[in-house]
Enzyme design. Structure first.
Site, mmCIF file in Angstrom:
data_model
loop_
_atom_site.group_PDB
_atom_site.id
_atom_site.type_symbol
_atom_site.label_atom_id
_atom_site.label_comp_id
_atom_site.label_asym_id
_atom_site.label_seq_id
_atom_site.Cartn_x
_atom_site.Cartn_y
_atom_site.Cartn_z
ATOM 1 N N LYS A 39 0.841 -1.200 0.000
ATOM 2 C CA LYS A 39 0.000 0.000 0.000
ATOM 3 C C LYS A 39 0.879 1.254 0.000
ATOM 4 C CE LYS A 39 -3.795 -0.141 2.215
ATOM 5 N NZ LYS A 39 -4.955 -0.176 3.064
ATOM 6 N N ARG A 109 -3.271 2.957 8.633
ATOM 7 C CA ARG A 109 -3.606 1.688 7.978
ATOM 8 C C ARG A 109 -2.404 0.775 7.862
ATOM 9 N NH1 ARG A 109 -7.350 2.266 3.187
ATOM 10 N NH2 ARG A 109 -8.890 3.735 3.893
ATOM 11 N N GLY A 118 -8.014 -7.259 4.403
ATOM 12 C CA GLY A 118 -8.859 -7.321 5.598
ATOM 13 C C GLY A 118 -8.274 -8.083 6.769
ATOM 14 N N MET A 120 -5.480 -7.324 8.574
ATOM 15 C CA MET A 120 -4.877 -6.508 9.633
ATOM 16 C C MET A 120 -5.748 -5.276 9.885
ATOM 17 S SD MET A 120 -0.862 -6.907 8.845
ATOM 18 C CE MET A 120 -1.003 -6.362 7.177
ATOM 19 N N ARG A 353 -3.317 -1.458 -6.210
ATOM 20 C CA ARG A 353 -2.486 -2.656 -6.026
ATOM 21 C C ARG A 353 -2.863 -3.650 -7.111
ATOM 22 N NH1 ARG A 353 -5.397 -4.639 -0.453
ATOM 23 N NH2 ARG A 353 -7.463 -4.808 -1.302
ATOM 24 N N SER A 801 12.755 -44.056 -13.163
ATOM 25 C CA SER A 801 11.643 -43.163 -12.851
ATOM 26 C C SER A 801 11.549 -43.092 -11.330
ATOM 27 C CB SER A 801 10.342 -43.695 -13.442
ATOM 28 O OG SER A 801 9.303 -42.814 -13.125
ATOM 29 N N ASN A 805 6.713 -41.321 -4.059
ATOM 30 C CA ASN A 805 5.750 -41.658 -2.994
ATOM 31 C C ASN A 805 6.413 -42.645 -2.037
ATOM 32 O OD1 ASN A 805 3.923 -40.197 -4.518
ATOM 33 N ND2 ASN A 805 3.040 -42.007 -5.481
ATOM 34 N N ASP A 806 6.875 -43.759 -2.599
ATOM 35 C CA ASP A 806 7.540 -44.747 -1.739
ATOM 36 C C ASP A 806 8.874 -44.219 -1.225
ATOM 37 O OD1 ASP A 806 6.141 -47.219 -1.228
ATOM 38 O OD2 ASP A 806 6.029 -47.432 -3.411
ATOM 39 N N CYS A 879 7.634 -40.110 -11.278
ATOM 40 C CA CYS A 879 6.220 -40.463 -11.426
ATOM 41 C C CYS A 879 5.488 -40.509 -10.093
ATOM 42 C CB CYS A 879 6.067 -41.778 -12.178
ATOM 43 S SG CYS A 879 6.753 -43.174 -11.287
ATOM 44 N N TYR A 899 11.841 -35.536 -17.660
ATOM 45 C CA TYR A 899 10.403 -35.276 -17.675
ATOM 46 C C TYR A 899 9.800 -35.459 -16.290
ATOM 47 C CZ TYR A 899 9.782 -40.340 -17.498
ATOM 48 O OH TYR A 899 9.810 -41.649 -17.098
#
Ligand code: PEP
Ligand code: MG
Length: 926
Positions: A39, A109, A118, A120, A353, A801, A805-806, A879, A899
């Site tokens: 601001k 402000r 909104g 603060m 802004r 690849s 996850n594991d 993957c 990739y």
């Protein structure tokens, strides 16, 4: 008035201080966002561009941080600089702070580097006391106005600075309205307002335990402190956590001379966007209220008029505003969100802004601005948040279902289409309850008369927001658009009763109670009773998005592939721009109804022959599955196929068998019932077999490549199905690129043995079909040992690849299902500390969503480097789910993967994120 403005006092105060804490608006510019906040930087830039901005100054974000560092004390010199800057503002306005005859009033402000709408605090009309109010009366000749300004100040100051309960003030206000027989605050007569001021001061004193401050400097000091403190209020902290905004930036404080929008019908106040933040259409979009102060618009208490009406109400002001809006947009080369006030026919700009916008608007504005010659394609690509692209592909209501709901009389009301998207869920009327249910996984639509920042925690978990009051720039609308949530605002056809936890539909006796299902359409503003199913978005119609993504493709280095198990998913992925299938899991092919009994026979076979017989039955199914996938990945025009990585069977075998516990119950039941001898014998046999296969920790047990090593016939059958499918399609002229991938390898010898098996099959098939089939052989890297020994594994593989996850599970030692359900989310959210308000965060983010660069990422990077060293032709991809996460994609770009592969819906996200990674790295390398 502006002649001979002298800064000497301020310069001197700065000289006496360790640092410059205060900047006049004339001293700042747009590049100083870090220091002045958004601001402050914005008003400084507007001031210096010669736009009508009420004079003022900004206290820096550094001052806010210094305030916290010193245990909530103003840093040395701050107050002196603020007083000196105020003197300059007095000169600029020709008014005096605390002057009885010609008082200067200011607003105080907040304004951080990143806009937190909104979240603060702000105090308006500061500088009024019993004496200066007389000056205001004399100057304006309007007693009502002056005392209204005074009572608003006491009310706001008490709430924000003295932390008193605002309801007590509202009650007194209501009492006066009732007494005067009027409906709105604006109609309370001056004589009553005077009395009201006295009562307000008493309430403030009673609640805060000290007299209401009459000294204007004391008011200012306290207000600045309150704004500093609001940086760390709960809703601001929640907002920053959600938006990943750092907590150590601090807020700036803007002290600005007041202008008044409530000085009659040639005054007013409003907010407007230079383009429509819901659609991106190039036209002024916003609203205003005549004879009102700023908070009236934002709070959504009165329903404002559309900005285009200003052309009739105040034509000259409208024209000037249009020109300024255009100028600011061109200057910033971005869509702006503007705040303005008109005081007796004079327009003042209070803020500009970069405007928050929803996904559709973000894409349209970026593409339009390239076509208008305002920004480059590179900038357009950098500007759109990849998660917004994801939102664009969000489901919408099924048209037919919606029509049916309308015919059935389930359309309850229509409000403003404040933020698009469709949602259904249980109507919940308070934010705490919404938070509780939402976190537990119940879909919730938060219904409020209007929202305020105190509702944000509930909004964060809701599927949608419905409010009865407020316009398109009300709090609910702005926050919902920022979060990408559907929102219907200002829905005047419903009456919300907070006390009863329900809403009534105006003009009917319909009532929606807490917990009833409702559906809202943020694109049309419609509110329905019950659930309306949603359908997927039509990517083909997203012309702007497709254009933006095609530009992104020109910048990215990473390929973008998809994880797809079915031809339908594969086709969708190609539509979304996937250039290959990076993971086709084959286990689902075993799960289908007609196949499961055969799979079970195969698993439970007592002899090799029995097993082979079952596998022979499965082969044709698998072959046709693979043909389906391959066919959907061949360009119909050229016959060229995209790469398709097929992973051989991975899960532990118990997943294909009935549960041990259920079998045990069945057997016991049959035993007690008697009879059913045949069924009992079968169940017993199954129970015994399942029992013998039980593992303490199946995810670390007999699964992945270990299965194929113990039961090579499974791998042989799958390889045969893949290569035979490829051979059949090759005969039709289709050029395929099958890649066979082995899961869960930990030691190179595992891979060597599987490879030997497969090569033997390939040779056999080549002999049968009279020609060899091209295929590639590779492995997943999803165990730490595989990553650590990548240099040994790489010579045996043509591709890696990363199964992150594991790899995340095994690196952290977390079982994902257990961790997310039990402790992981607490790790991220923060653990309670006895006796403290603060929570201790163990992890910054969920490592299953965003790759843990320091741990898991190191393993991946090491495997990339050692793998490439050992086998320069090695192809490298990812993957795990991280392949669709923008932050993880950036990491993949940095470490040089070829990739990323992700779920089809994430493909557009990944295209954009990969381009942004390439562009931002390019900048760093320059
Ligand atoms: C992985 O582990 O990252 C992976 C892709 O395999 P899955 O999720 O099927 O175990
Ligand atoms: Mg895995």
């Amino acid at each position: 008035m502006t002649q001979q403005i002298t800064h000497a006092g301020l310069d001197e105060a700065v000289k006496q201080s360790p640092r410059k804490w205060v900047y006049l608006f004339t001293e700042g510019n747009a590049k100083m966002r870090d220091l002045l906040g958004g601001k402050g930087a914005g008003v400084a830039e507007m001031t210096n561009a010669g736009l009508p901005v009420p004079p003022g100054f900004t206290i820096t974000t550094e001052a806010c941080n210094a305030y916290y560092d010193s245990g909530k004390q103003f840093p040395t010199g701050l107050w002196e600089q603020a007083l000196a800057a105020l003197k300059v503002v007095e000169q600029q306005t020709g008014k005096g702070f605390g002057d009885k005859k010609n008082p200067l009033l200011v607003s105080v402000r907040s304004g951080a580097k990143f806009s937190m709408p909104g979240m603060m605090d702000t105090v308006l009309n500061l500088g009024i006391n019993d004496e200066t109010v007389q000056g205001l009366v004399a100057l304006t000749g309007d007693e009502r106005f002056a005392y209204d300004a005074y009572r608003r100040f006491i009310q706001m100051f008490s709430k924000i600075v003295l932390d008193t309960d605002p309801r007590d003030f509202e009650e007194v206000l209501d009492k006066y309205k009732e007494k005067a027989g009027v409906k709105t605050d604006a109609e309370i007569p001056a004589a009553d307002l005077k009395k009201l001021v006295g009562e307000f001061k008493q309430i403030a004193e009673r609640q805060s335990g000290e007299p209401f401050p009459t000294d204007v400097y004391q008011q200012l000091h306290k207000a600045i402190e309150a704004v500093f403190s609001s940086w760390n209020n709960k809703r601001a902290i929640d907002y920053r956590n959600f938006n990943k905004i750092s907590h150590d930036l601090g807020t700036g404080v803007n002290v600005q001379s007041m202008v008044f929008g409530n000085m009659g019908n040639n005054s007013g106040t409003g907010v407007a966007f230079t383009r429509d933040p819901s659609t991106g259409e190039k036209q002024l979009y916003g609203e205003y209220l005549l004879n009102a102060q700023g908070e009236d618009v934002v709070a959504g208490i009165r329903t404002p008029s559309k900005i285009s009406r200003l052309a009739q109400d105040l034509p000259e002001v409208y024209q000037q505003f249009q020109q300024i809006a255009q100028r600011l947009e061109t200057h910033y080369r971005d869509m702006q969100d503007l705040e303005f006030t008109v005081e007796k026919g004079h327009l003042y700009m209070l803020q500009t802004r970069s405007a928050k916008r929803n996904a559709g608007a973000a894409v349209k504005v970026a593409v339009d601005m390239v076509e208008e010659g305002l920004i480059s394609k590179e900038e357009a690509v950098k500007r759109v948040d990849p998660t917004q692209v994801y939102q664009l592909l969000l489901p919408r209501f099924d048209d037919a279902e919606k029509e049916r709901a309308k015919k059935a009389g389930r359309l309850l009301a229509k409000g403003l289409n404040a933020s698009p998207g469709a949602a259904y869920g249980k109507a919940i009327f308070d934010a705490d309850k919404a938070e509780q249910l939402g976190k537990a996984g119940t879909p919730v639509v938060l219904v409020r008369p209007e929202t305020s920042p105190d509702d944000v925690h509930g909004m964060l978990v809701a599927k949608g927001i419905l409010t009865a009051r407020g316009g398109a720039t009300s709090h609910a609308a702005v926050v919902a658009r920022g979060l990408g949530l559907p929102c219907v605002a200002g829905c005047e056809g419903i009456r919300v009763s907070e006390a009863e936890h329900l809403f009534r539909v105006v003009g009917s006796d319909l009532v929606i109670k807490e917990g009833d299902d409702i559906s809202i359409d943020g694109a049309t503003g419609e509110v329905f009773a019950g659930i309306i199913k949603t359908v997927e978005a039509d990517f083909d119609k997203e012309v702007d998005l497709k254009k933006l993504l095609s530009w992104a493709d020109g910048f990215r280095k990473l390929g973008v592939w998809a994880n797809a198990d079915y031809p339908r998913d594969a086709k969708r992925a190609v539509t979304f721009g996937a250039e290959g299938i990076g993971l086709c899991r084959t286990e689902h092919m075993f799960m289908e109804q007609e196949r499961l009994p055969i799979v079970q026979k195969m698993i439970l076979a007592k002899t090799k022959e029995e097993r082979q017989a079952a596998l022979d039955q499965l082969l044709p199914f698998q072959r046709s599955d693979f043909k389906g996938i391959f066919s959907s990945m061949v360009d119909p025009k050229t016959g060229e196929g995209y790469p398709v990585v097929i992973r051989l069977i991975d899960p532990p075998l118990h997943e294909f068998l009935p549960s041990y516990e259920e079998l045990l119950v069945d057997v016991t039941r049959l035993e007690t019932q008697g009879g059913h001898e045949k069924e009992l014998a079968e169940k017993r046999e199954m129970l015994e077999a399942v029992g013998s296969m039980r593992e303490m920790n199946p995810m670390l047990g007999l699964r992945g490549c270990r299965l194929g090593l113990l039961f090579p016939e499974i791998n042989v059958m799958q390889t045969r199905a893949i290569l035979e499918a490829a051979a059949e399609l090759a005969k039709e002229g289709k050029k395929l690129q099958p890649k066979i991938m082995i899961p869960l390898v930990g030691h190179v010898n595992e891979l060597k043995e599987v490879r030997r098996q497969l090569e033997a099959v390939a040779k056999e098939i080549a002999g049968e079909s009279g020609g060899s089939i091209e295929y590639k052989f590779g492995t997943m890297i999803e165990l730490p040992r595989a990553a650590l020994t990548a240099g040994q594994i790489a010579p045996v593989a043509e591709f890696f690849s990363f199964g992150t996850n594991d790899l995340t599970q095994t690196t952290f030692g977390f079982s994902r299902d257990d961790a997310e359900g039990k402790f992981l989310l607490k790790y991220v959210d923060g653990l309670e500390v006895p006796g403290s308000k603060d929570k201790v965060k163990i992890l910054p983010v969920n490592p299953f969503q965003t790759l843990d660069r320091d741990g898991v990422g190191q393993l991946v990077q090491m495997a990339v480097e050692n793998g490439r060293k050992a086998n320069p032709k090695l192809e490298l991809g990812i993957c795990g789910e991280h392949g669709g996460d923008p932050d993880s994609i950036e990491f993949c770009h940095i470490i040089g993967l070829d990739y990323v592969s992700c779920s089809p819906f994430r493909v557009p996200v990944a295209r954009l994120a990969a381009a942004q990674a390439a562009l931002s790295r390019g900048e760093k390398d320059k």
